[in-house]
Design a protein around this motif. Structure first.
Motif, PDB file in Angstrom:
ATOM      1  N   ARG A   1       0.665  -1.222   0.096  1.00 22.55           N
ATOM      2  CA  ARG A   1      -0.012   0.114   0.075  1.00 22.55           C
ATOM      3  C   ARG A   1       0.828   1.370   0.045  1.00 22.55           C
ATOM      4  NH1 ARG A   1      -1.378  -3.547   3.182  1.00 22.55           N
ATOM      5  NH2 ARG A   1      -0.824  -2.478   5.159  1.00 22.55           N
ATOM      6  N   LEU A   2       0.390   2.269  -0.767  1.00 23.88           N
ATOM      7  CA  LEU A   2       1.291   3.365  -0.801  1.00 23.88           C
ATOM      8  C   LEU A   2       0.279   4.439  -0.251  1.00 23.88           C
ATOM      9  CD1 LEU A   2       2.198   3.378  -4.494  1.00 23.88           C
ATOM     10  CD2 LEU A   2       3.648   2.524  -2.650  1.00 23.88           C
ATOM     11  N   GLU A   3       0.839   5.520   0.717  1.00 21.04           N
ATOM     12  CA  GLU A   3       0.383   6.544   1.200  1.00 21.04           C
ATOM     13  C   GLU A   3       1.283   7.671   1.063  1.00 21.04           C
ATOM     14  OE1 GLU A   3       0.521   7.764   5.708  1.00 21.04           O
ATOM     15  OE2 GLU A   3      -1.141   6.205   5.588  1.00 21.04           O
ATOM     16  N   VAL A   4       0.688   8.981   0.780  1.00 17.78           N
ATOM     17  CA  VAL A   4       1.557  10.262   0.438  1.00 17.78           C
ATOM     18  C   VAL A   4       1.005  11.209   1.307  1.00 17.78           C
ATOM     19  CG1 VAL A   4       0.420  11.085  -1.664  1.00 17.78           C
ATOM     20  CG2 VAL A   4       2.819  11.530  -1.175  1.00 17.78           C
ATOM     21  N   THR A   5       1.655  11.984   1.823  1.00 17.47           N
ATOM     22  CA  THR A   5       1.477  13.148   2.549  1.00 17.47           C
ATOM     23  C   THR A   5       2.324  14.453   2.074  1.00 17.47           C
ATOM     24  OG1 THR A   5       0.881  11.807   4.475  1.00 17.47           O
ATOM     25  CG2 THR A   5       1.093  14.281   4.785  1.00 17.47           C
TER      26      THR A   5
END
Length: 137
Positions: free
Chosen positions: A131-135
């Protein structure tokens, strides 16, 4: 495939042994993830460190290629190990990326593009839930 770099590490004693680079420059005593009270690291921790570093480096290269003005980035890799329904073991990965200098839409495009070129992503694609999460900061 043209090889740019190659290294070799050897482990003895499995998850309760020792692993190190064959050139002697780095080594670790190993402990099972069930033995958190003992001193040492486990293979999932080492994998998480390598994946985070590789992805963050690939992100920088990809941002340059996409001509995105990223001013800073930080990548964290969370690696879990578990048992599948068939009794075999597998990993799951969550990559959390912080970037600055670009907007959210650009950041999302950047991490998806990075996921296509990162060697760790390419090695695990199709057999490890990632899973990829970006902030944007």
């Amino acid at each position: 495939m043209k090889i740019f770099y190659r290294t070799r590490a050897t482990a003895t004693g499995g998850r309760s042994g020792h692993t190190g680079l064959d050139d002697g420059s780095l080594g670790f005593d190993l402990v099972s993830f069930q033995e958190q009270d003992k001193e040492g690291v486990n293979p999932e921790q080492l994998f998480a460190m390598g994946y985070a570093a590789c992805f963050d480096s690939a992100l920088s290269m990809t941002a340059q290629h996409m001509k995105l003005p990223v001013t800073a980035s930080k990548t964290s890799a969370q690696v879990g190990i578990g048992m599948k329904a068939d009794g075999s073991y597998n990993l799951e990965i969550e990559l959390s990326v912080e970037v600055s200098g670009i907007d959210e839409a650009q950041a999302q495009q950047l991490i998806e593009a990075t996921h296509q070129v990162c060697p760790y992503s390419n090695a695990t694609r199709g057999n490890v839930d990632t899973r990829l999460e970006v902030t944007v900061v």
